[in-house]
Design a protein around this motif. Structure first.
Motif, short mmCIF file in Angstrom:
data_model
loop_
_atom_site.label_atom_id
_atom_site.label_comp_id
_atom_site.label_asym_id
_atom_site.label_seq_id
_atom_site.Cartn_x
_atom_site.Cartn_y
_atom_site.Cartn_z
N ASP A 7 0.80 -1.24 0.00
CA ASP A 7 0.00 0.00 0.00
C ASP A 7 0.82 1.28 0.00
O ASP A 7 0.37 2.32 0.50
N VAL A 8 2.07 1.25 -0.50
CA VAL A 8 2.84 2.48 -0.67
C VAL A 8 3.28 2.59 -2.13
O VAL A 8 3.47 1.58 -2.80
N GLU A 9 3.41 3.83 -2.58
CA GLU A 9 3.90 4.08 -3.93
C GLU A 9 5.36 4.49 -3.84
O GLU A 9 5.69 5.47 -3.16
N LEU A 10 6.23 3.75 -4.52
CA LEU A 10 7.65 4.08 -4.46
C LEU A 10 8.34 3.70 -5.76
O LEU A 10 7.85 2.90 -6.53
N ASP A 11 9.51 4.30 -5.96
CA ASP A 11 10.35 4.00 -7.10
C ASP A 11 11.39 2.99 -6.62
O ASP A 11 12.36 3.36 -5.95
N ILE A 12 11.19 1.71 -6.93
CA ILE A 12 12.04 0.66 -6.38
C ILE A 12 13.48 0.79 -6.87
O ILE A 12 14.42 0.45 -6.15
N GLY A 13 13.68 1.29 -8.10
CA GLY A 13 15.04 1.48 -8.62
C GLY A 13 15.80 2.53 -7.83
O GLY A 13 16.96 2.31 -7.43
N LYS A 14 15.14 3.66 -7.55
CA LYS A 14 15.78 4.71 -6.75
C LYS A 14 16.01 4.25 -5.31
O LYS A 14 17.02 4.59 -4.69
N LEU A 15 15.07 3.45 -4.79
CA LEU A 15 15.22 2.94 -3.43
C LEU A 15 16.42 2.01 -3.35
O LEU A 15 17.16 2.02 -2.36
N ALA A 16 16.64 1.19 -4.38
CA ALA A 16 17.78 0.28 -4.39
C ALA A 16 19.09 1.07 -4.36
O ALA A 16 20.04 0.70 -3.64
N THR A 17 19.14 2.17 -5.10
CA THR A 17 20.34 3.02 -5.10
C THR A 17 20.54 3.65 -3.73
O THR A 17 21.65 3.70 -3.19
N TRP A 18 19.45 4.16 -3.13
CA TRP A 18 19.51 4.77 -1.80
C TRP A 18 19.98 3.75 -0.76
O TRP A 18 20.79 4.08 0.12
N ARG A 19 19.51 2.52 -0.87
CA ARG A 19 19.90 1.47 0.07
C ARG A 19 21.41 1.24 0.03
O ARG A 19 22.06 1.11 1.07
N LEU A 20 21.97 1.20 -1.18
CA LEU A 20 23.41 1.00 -1.30
C LEU A 20 24.19 2.20 -0.78
O LEU A 20 25.22 2.04 -0.11
N GLN A 21 23.68 3.40 -1.06
CA GLN A 21 24.38 4.61 -0.63
C GLN A 21 24.38 4.77 0.89
O GLN A 21 25.30 5.36 1.46
N THR A 22 23.35 4.25 1.55
CA THR A 22 23.22 4.42 3.01
C THR A 22 23.47 3.12 3.77
O THR A 22 23.17 3.04 4.96
N HIS A 23 24.00 2.11 3.09
CA HIS A 23 24.14 0.79 3.73
C HIS A 23 25.05 0.85 4.96
O HIS A 23 24.78 0.19 5.97
N GLU A 24 26.10 1.62 4.88
CA GLU A 24 27.01 1.72 6.04
C GLU A 24 26.32 2.34 7.24
O GLU A 24 26.60 2.01 8.38
N GLN A 25 25.38 3.24 6.98
CA GLN A 25 24.67 3.93 8.05
C GLN A 25 23.52 3.11 8.62
O GLN A 25 23.34 3.05 9.85
N PHE A 26 22.74 2.46 7.76
CA PHE A 26 21.53 1.78 8.19
C PHE A 26 21.57 0.26 8.06
O PHE A 26 20.71 -0.42 8.60
N GLY A 27 22.56 -0.28 7.33
CA GLY A 27 22.60 -1.73 7.10
C GLY A 27 21.37 -2.21 6.38
O GLY A 27 20.87 -3.32 6.63
N GLY A 28 20.85 -1.40 5.45
CA GLY A 28 19.61 -1.74 4.77
C GLY A 28 19.70 -3.00 3.92
O GLY A 28 20.70 -3.22 3.22
#
Length: 331
Positions: free
Chosen positions: A207-228
């Motif tokens: 039930d959320v609208e998101l851009d999964i491609g951009k989210l995948a990039t964000w996850r990699l960029q913030t992995h050290e911070q959040f361990g996503g």
């Protein structure tokens, strides 16, 4: 209510200087974080408190003309009788903030996230609220590792090591993803679980609208911070894989002769409970009784009984017993 500490003009001026050093990453800089403070008749005119935090604070009759609070956090804050002309708070976070009898002409709240912000008897000519968005109070659902292993048909992003206020995590992630055009509708619930001594949060994609491609990039960029990581990766790699839920076998409702009995609800409940127990359904009997006693309504209680037993007539039951006796006699 906690008594608020009064801040003096001299203290405010000094903190502003140190805070701006912090923003410029200069030596001796200090991040301005105000907790339970009272600002009365002070001048904030032209001061920049970008990225500062104001929690449980009061501003009374302050001059806040051309004050900057971009990227700031304002939580449980009240402004009373303040001159906020040309006040600027772009990409700020407002939580339970009230403006009472304030001059907000030409104030700017662009790209800010809001929850429970109120303007009472304020001058708002020329005030800008463009691209602001309301954040929901996210529902926090605590789940076990076994619950996660049963979510084979779900997907979401898991952030690891999420200590502190869970609602702040929800607000922060929602704001970050909305501001970067990854998320179009905020997460209104999150699943929280403990594993290996860490508190982790799973944001489900239902039930959320998101851009999964951009989210995948964000996850990699913030992995050290959040361990996503994705739920579909976390469960197989950390929890031993998903498990299939076994469909519960539907149990036939037993007949229960209630029509013709004393209509007192507790009497009917007792008869239905005994019927369930005789049919090996003690757990259902307990559940039924708990639901009935908390229903507070006679008709609703009868409907609950009907969910567990097939209500029949006392006469029908007597006829069945007579038929059985005749069969025994004839044999």
């Amino acid at each position: 209510m906690d008594e608020k500490r009064k801040v003096t003009q001299e203290e405010l001026d000094n903190i502003c200087i140190l805070h701006n050093k912090f923003i410029e990453d200069e030596d001796g800089g200090i991040h301005a974080v105000f907790e339970n403070c009272s600002f009365e008749r002070l001048s904030f005119k032209g001061k920049q408190f970008n990225s500062a935090a104001f929690r449980n604070c009061e501003f009374k009759l302050c001059d806040m003309t051309d004050t900057g609070m971009c990227f700031a956090e304002l939580n449980n804050v009240k402004f009373s009788g303040c001159d906020c002309n040309m006040f600027t708070a772009e990409e700020a976070a407002f939580r339970n903030v009230a403006f009472d009898k304030c001059d907000l002409k030409s104030a700017v709240f662009t790209h800010s996230s809001l929850r429970n912000i109120a303007f009472d008897k304020c001058e708002t000519d020329g005030m800008s609220m463009q691209n602001c968005y309301e954040l929901p109070e996210a529902e926090v659902i605590r789940v076990s590792l076994e619950d996660l292993r049963k979510m084979k048909d779900k997907e979401g992003i898991i952030l690891q090591g999420c200590g502190g206020d869970l609602q702040e995590w929800a607000d922060g992630i929602n704001s970050a993803l909305i501001d970067t055009d990854i998320l179009r509708s905020p997460f209104d619930r999150l699943y929280v679980f403990e594993n290996e001594g860490h508190t982790n949060i799973m944001f489900p994609f239902d039930d959320v609208e998101l851009d999964i491609g951009k989210l995948a990039t964000w996850r990699l960029q913030t992995h050290e911070q959040f361990g996503g990581t994705w739920l579909s990766d976390y469960v197989p790699n950390r929890l031993g894989g998903f498990i299939e839920e076994q469909p519960a076998q539907e149990q036939k409702k037993p007949d229960c002769p209630l029509i013709g009995e004393d209509s007192n609800i507790f009497n009917l409940m007792g008869i239905a409970s005994k019927t369930l127990k005789r049919n090996g359904m003690a757990d259902q009997a307990k559940e039924m009784c708990e639901r009935i006693t908390s229903s507070g309504d006679y008709n609703k209680a009868l409907c609950i009984i009907g969910e567990y037993v097939n209500i029949t007539s006392v006469d029908d039951d007597m006829e069945e017993n007579e038929d059985e006796e005749m069969e025994v006699t004839m044999n």
